[in-house]
Design a protein around this motif. Structure first.
Motif, PDB file in Angstrom:
ATOM      1  N   TYR A 172       9.810   0.033   2.595  1.00  0.00           N
ATOM      2  CA  TYR A 172       9.877   1.303   2.398  1.00  0.00           C
ATOM      3  C   TYR A 172      10.528   1.649   1.123  1.00  0.00           C
ATOM      4  O   TYR A 172       9.947   2.799   0.284  1.00  0.00           O
ATOM      5  CB  TYR A 172      10.920   1.759   3.351  1.00  0.00           C
ATOM      6  N   ALA A 173      11.561   0.906   0.612  1.00  0.00           N
ATOM      7  CA  ALA A 173      12.040   1.041  -0.663  1.00  0.00           C
ATOM      8  C   ALA A 173      10.928   0.816  -1.841  1.00  0.00           C
ATOM      9  O   ALA A 173      10.999   1.750  -2.775  1.00  0.00           O
ATOM     10  CB  ALA A 173      13.241  -0.073  -1.031  1.00  0.00           C
ATOM     11  N   ASP A 174      10.146  -0.068  -1.713  1.00  0.00           N
ATOM     12  CA  ASP A 174       9.202  -0.484  -2.524  1.00  0.00           C
ATOM     13  C   ASP A 174       8.128   0.542  -2.643  1.00  0.00           C
ATOM     14  O   ASP A 174       7.749   1.016  -3.831  1.00  0.00           O
ATOM     15  CB  ASP A 174       8.477  -1.712  -2.343  1.00  0.00           C
ATOM     16  N   THR A 175       7.934   1.292  -1.440  1.00  0.00           N
ATOM     17  CA  THR A 175       6.683   2.250  -1.444  1.00  0.00           C
ATOM     18  C   THR A 175       7.512   3.656  -1.909  1.00  0.00           C
ATOM     19  O   THR A 175       6.567   4.155  -2.894  1.00  0.00           O
ATOM     20  CB  THR A 175       6.306   2.427  -0.144  1.00  0.00           C
ATOM     21  N   PHE A 176       8.643   3.874  -1.794  1.00  0.00           N
ATOM     22  CA  PHE A 176       9.326   4.822  -2.596  1.00  0.00           C
ATOM     23  C   PHE A 176       9.587   4.822  -3.948  1.00  0.00           C
ATOM     24  O   PHE A 176       8.962   5.886  -4.544  1.00  0.00           O
ATOM     25  CB  PHE A 176      10.795   5.175  -1.648  1.00  0.00           C
ATOM     26  N   LEU A 177       9.666   3.659  -4.322  1.00  0.00           N
ATOM     27  CA  LEU A 177       9.814   3.583  -5.894  1.00  0.00           C
ATOM     28  C   LEU A 177       8.422   3.671  -6.497  1.00  0.00           C
ATOM     29  O   LEU A 177       8.354   4.196  -7.666  1.00  0.00           O
ATOM     30  CB  LEU A 177      10.470   2.157  -6.290  1.00  0.00           C
ATOM     31  N   GLN A 178       7.428   3.078  -5.917  1.00  0.00           N
ATOM     32  CA  GLN A 178       6.008   2.895  -6.585  1.00  0.00           C
ATOM     33  C   GLN A 178       5.577   4.719  -6.271  1.00  0.00           C
ATOM     34  O   GLN A 178       5.082   5.186  -7.497  1.00  0.00           O
ATOM     35  CB  GLN A 178       5.083   2.196  -5.517  1.00  0.00           C
ATOM     36  N   ALA A 179       5.989   5.506  -5.448  1.00  0.00           N
ATOM     37  CA  ALA A 179       5.783   6.961  -5.374  1.00  0.00           C
ATOM     38  C   ALA A 179       6.447   7.648  -6.188  1.00  0.00           C
ATOM     39  O   ALA A 179       5.654   8.469  -6.972  1.00  0.00           O
ATOM     40  CB  ALA A 179       5.909   7.397  -4.213  1.00  0.00           C
ATOM     41  N   ASN A 180       7.595   7.183  -6.576  1.00  0.00           N
ATOM     42  CA  ASN A 180       8.297   7.828  -7.458  1.00  0.00           C
ATOM     43  C   ASN A 180       8.106   7.938  -8.948  1.00  0.00           C
ATOM     44  O   ASN A 180       7.853   8.644  -9.800  1.00  0.00           O
ATOM     45  CB  ASN A 180       9.719   7.454  -7.181  1.00  0.00           C
ATOM     46  N   ALA A 181       7.565   6.509  -9.280  1.00  0.00           N
ATOM     47  CA  ALA A 181       6.988   6.101 -10.679  1.00  0.00           C
ATOM     48  C   ALA A 181       5.806   6.824 -10.691  1.00  0.00           C
ATOM     49  O   ALA A 181       5.546   7.491 -11.819  1.00  0.00           O
ATOM     50  CB  ALA A 181       6.788   4.428 -10.663  1.00  0.00           C
ATOM     51  N   LYS A 182       4.970   6.727  -9.703  1.00  0.00           N
ATOM     52  CA  LYS A 182       3.578   7.545  -9.930  1.00  0.00           C
ATOM     53  C   LYS A 182       3.820   9.091 -10.145  1.00  0.00           C
ATOM     54  O   LYS A 182       3.030   9.611 -10.989  1.00  0.00           O
ATOM     55  CB  LYS A 182       2.856   7.358  -8.621  1.00  0.00           C
ATOM     56  N   ASN A 183       4.766   9.650  -9.528  1.00  0.00           N
ATOM     57  CA  ASN A 183       5.010  11.213  -9.728  1.00  0.00           C
ATOM     58  C   ASN A 183       5.545  11.415 -11.272  1.00  0.00           C
ATOM     59  O   ASN A 183       5.190  12.099 -11.646  1.00  0.00           O
ATOM     60  CB  ASN A 183       6.013  11.655  -8.857  1.00  0.00           C
TER      61      ASN A 183
END
Length: 138
Positions: free
Chosen positions: A9-20
């Motif tokens: 979940y943390a990895d997915t969140f961090l990737q989405a945050n970086a993408k944004n």
């Protein structure tokens, strides 16, 4: 199992945050590229207008009328198209421009759009005395 799910979940969140964040940077780069193209285009136009034939000293704040002779030569005149018609000089008018203090040109009738950013700041920060002084027309 729960720890692994939290890590995913943390990895997915961090990737989405970086993408944004990268999306915002990409949009800003695109906007800056468009602004750069506008600056280059405006500079080319101002340079061309500053090199147009003229038999008088141009002064900032005045409006000049750009004409083109049948030979293709462009020239500035202080006489408006209406006055030119009265004196029976038939030439093709291209446009009218106001010479600015920085030697750039603003199409006549569009003077209020010249400083859109300043106008926005003036409206947004009209109660701030320091900003009022910077944005004043005088």
């Amino acid at each position: 199992m729960e720890l692994e799910e939290n890590l995913n979940y943390a990895d997915t969140f961090l990737q989405a945050n970086a993408k944004n964040k990268l999306d915002v940077i990409g949009r800003q780069m695109k906007n800056l590229q468009e602004l750069m193209k506008d600056v280059i285009s405006e500079t080319k136009l101002h340079t061309e207008l500053n090199n147009v034939a003229c038999n008088f000293v141009k002064k900032p704040g005045h409006i000049y009328h750009l004409y083109e002779r049948t030979s293709g030569q462009k020239y500035f005149s202080m006489l408006s198209p209406e006055v030119k018609r009265l004196v029976a000089v038939v030439k093709c008018i291209i446009s009218s421009f106001r010479l600015e203090a920085d030697q750039s040109w603003t199409p006549a009738g569009q003077e209020d759009t010249r400083y859109q950013g300043i106008n926005y700041l003036r409206d947004t920060f009209s109660n701030h005395s320091g900003m009022r002084a910077l944005c004043s027309d005088s």
